[in-house]
Design a protein around this motif. Structure first.
Motif, short mmCIF file in Angstrom:
data_model
loop_
_atom_site.label_atom_id
_atom_site.label_comp_id
_atom_site.label_asym_id
_atom_site.label_seq_id
_atom_site.Cartn_x
_atom_site.Cartn_y
_atom_site.Cartn_z
N ARG A 138 -16.18 57.70 45.33
CA ARG A 138 -17.21 58.40 46.08
C ARG A 138 -17.44 59.82 45.54
N ALA A 139 -16.35 60.52 45.25
CA ALA A 139 -16.47 61.91 44.80
C ALA A 139 -17.22 62.00 43.48
N LEU A 140 -16.98 61.04 42.57
CA LEU A 140 -17.67 61.07 41.29
C LEU A 140 -19.16 60.76 41.45
N PHE A 141 -19.49 59.83 42.35
CA PHE A 141 -20.90 59.54 42.59
C PHE A 141 -21.62 60.77 43.12
N LEU A 142 -21.02 61.45 44.09
CA LEU A 142 -21.68 62.61 44.69
C LEU A 142 -21.76 63.79 43.74
N ASP A 144 -21.39 63.67 40.16
CA ASP A 144 -21.94 63.42 38.83
C ASP A 144 -23.29 62.70 38.86
N GLU A 145 -23.40 61.69 39.69
CA GLU A 145 -24.58 60.82 39.61
C GLU A 145 -25.73 61.31 40.49
N LEU A 146 -25.45 61.64 41.74
CA LEU A 146 -26.55 61.98 42.64
C LEU A 146 -27.33 63.21 42.18
N PRO A 147 -26.70 64.30 41.73
CA PRO A 147 -27.50 65.43 41.23
C PRO A 147 -28.41 65.03 40.06
#
Length: 514
Positions: A138-142, A144-147
């Motif tokens: 979850r932390a990597l998605f928020l 790295d990916e979402l921005p």
């Protein structure tokens, strides 16, 4: 930012004015009333299609189970859409096209910026939807990916207002020629399970910016974030501009074959691209194919080996290696091969797979049981001359977890070298000289991405010319930016995501002579 239909005739639309001070480009606190109601958040068990601005089940009532890769247990259902649902979505997109295509670029920009703000505001809900379907941390998605996803929407919002074009001119006496760049029409978009939200936005943003309408079919195993995207976008788009139909391969086949569809864009396997290209040919639909990758990494003797090991060990196993640009084939100068292999394998052995909220996890599970079986099968079929240096198989626990694996001693004709691995597995091969490095790098059917690690500028220039891929990174790997195109050659497909090039792929040119 928001948008609304006008009170005038059907199909007309206008954007409301832009706020004077847009929110900062980060996750920010907002009042609870501005968020999705807690009881209505996207962690409910049933997903729905989005057709003509409405959330609806499949007309037949059929559903597909959604499986959490971290537990291998069901967590919800999605519609199993049939031809009737596809027809309804395509008709809604066709009806919305005249109104949306006649909006100004500025109006489309406001809508895309509003969607970007909505995604930023609903980061937690999007994170919950994405990681429950994919199992990724979850932390990597928020972080790295979402921005990056939000940035793509904002980029195409601006790009819509900056389409390039030729000046009007007289090419024959008494006649003035003008070129119009126009949207294509209804776009069918099919997205994969490795980056569900990112790939959906990569497809949707340029299509909408150019004035097209969209029917999006997400992967059957990871539809949750796409359906939430449609719900959030509905606040900023007229009904029918963005439709989502969930389902399986037959759903995708019905979508590709629908007569209202004029362009088909897909990110998927080479096999899927070949099938779609054949089906689209019957109706002469335009195609945009981003297919498999098998990225070579050329590590020369003069490279900074510590930096190469640091970067590549992180990038190769990010998202459990389920990335079409992942550095899966590392080719190393023979003089430094053993040193690099030992360091790289040692670093890979320290990487830990884990559940989405495990603070120690470096990557998550594979996305589904079929992919775990595919990766395991490649390793089980290794020839005798290949050696598993570290890792080697699934973890003995619930879920689709696989160890970070490094394989040496492989040869160019081996299945594991020629196949797209799409898992936490990396092969390492030696090369004798630059000529052999180029031969090995280009010696597979795919041609999406490559990287070169060296301090020699002349070698970099030669590599950038000789490597048959859509992108070449130098002393780095895997970075994409909204302003630059992303696409491949050969079996990796054709057409570009991102950049003005990607926007132009969703337009057609008309010559007007006055």
């Amino acid at each position: 930012m928001s948008a609304a239909p006008t009170s005038g005739s059907p199909g007309t639309w206008r954007a409301r004015s832009v706020r004077a001070a847009p929110p900062p480009r980060r996750r920010c606190a907002v009042a609870d009333t501005d968020r999705l109601n807690h009881s209505d958040r996207h962690n409910h068990s049933a997903r729905h299609n989005h057709i003509g601005g409405k959330e609806v089940p499949a007309a037949s009532g059929a559903t597909l189970p959604l499986i959490d890769p971290a537990t291998a247990l069901p967590h919800g259902t999605a519609p199993l859409s049939g031809p009737e649902d596809v027809d309804a979505a395509c008709r809604a997109a066709e009806e919305a096209f005249p109104g949306w295509s006649s909006t100004t670029p500025a109006q489309r920009q406001v809508a895309l910026l509003g969607i970007a703000d909505a995604l930023e505001r609903e980061a937690d809900a999007l994170g919950a939807a994405e990681v429950t379907d994919t199992g990724k941390p979850r932390a990597l998605f928020l972080a790295d990916e979402l921005p990056a996803i939000v940035d793509v929407l904002r980029y195409f919002g601006g790009a819509a207002r900056n389409l390039p074009g030729a000046a009007a001119a007289e090419y024959t006496p008494g006649r003035t020629s003008v070129l119009r760049r126009e949207p294509v029409g209804v776009c069918a978009q099919i997205t994969p399970w490795n980056y569900p939200l990112m790939m959906a936005v990569w497809k949707v943003a340029p299509a909408l910016a150019a004035g097209n309408t969209v029917v999006l079919k997400p992967s059957d195993t990871t539809p949750s974030s796409a359906t939430l995207l449609a719900r959030l976008a509905a606040e900023h788009l007229p009904p029918g501009v963005l439709n989502v139909v969930c389902g399986d391969r037959d759903t995708g086949r019905a979508l590709v074959a629908h007569p209202h569809v004029r362009l088909v864009a897909v990110t998927g396997s080479v096999r899927a691209g070949q099938e779609i290209a054949g089906a689209a040919a019957a109706d002469l639909k335009r195609l945009h194919l981003e297919l498999g990758g098998n990225a070579p990494v050329l590590v020369h003797a003069d490279a900074d080996l510590d930096d190469a090991v640091d970067q590549l060990s992180s990038l190769a196993f990010y998202n459990a290696g389920q990335d079409c640009t992942a550095p899966t084939r590392i080719l190393v100068a023979r003089s430094v091969h053993d040193s690099f292999l030992a360091r790289f394998a040692d670093r890979a052995a320290q990487l830990l797979p884990g559940a989405p909220d495990d603070p120690h996890a470096d990557f998550g599970p594979l996305a589904n049981a079929a992919q775990l079986a595919s990766v395991s099968g490649l390793l089980e079929r290794l020839p005798d001359h290949a050696e598993i240096v570290t890792g080697g198989g699934p973890l003995d626990r619930r879920g689709y977890f696989h160890r970070a694996t490094v394989v040496a001693g492989v040869r160019q004709e081996d299945e594991i070298v020629r196949s797209e691995l799409f898992g936490p597995v990396v092969t390492v091969q030696p090369f004798a000289d630059e000529s052999e490095a180029f031969r090995l790098a280009n010696g597979v059917p795919q041609g999406l991405a490559a990287s070169v690690w060296t301090r020699d500028h002349d070698r970099v220039m030669r590599a950038s010319r000789v490597l048959r891929t859509g992108v070449v990174w130098v002393n780095t790997h895997g970075t994409t930016v909204s302003e630059m195109p992303h696409g491949g050659v050969r079996h990796s497909g054709y057409g570009s995501d991102l950049s003005l090039t990607g926007l132009l792929d969703y337009t057609q040119v008309k010559h007007v002579m006055l």
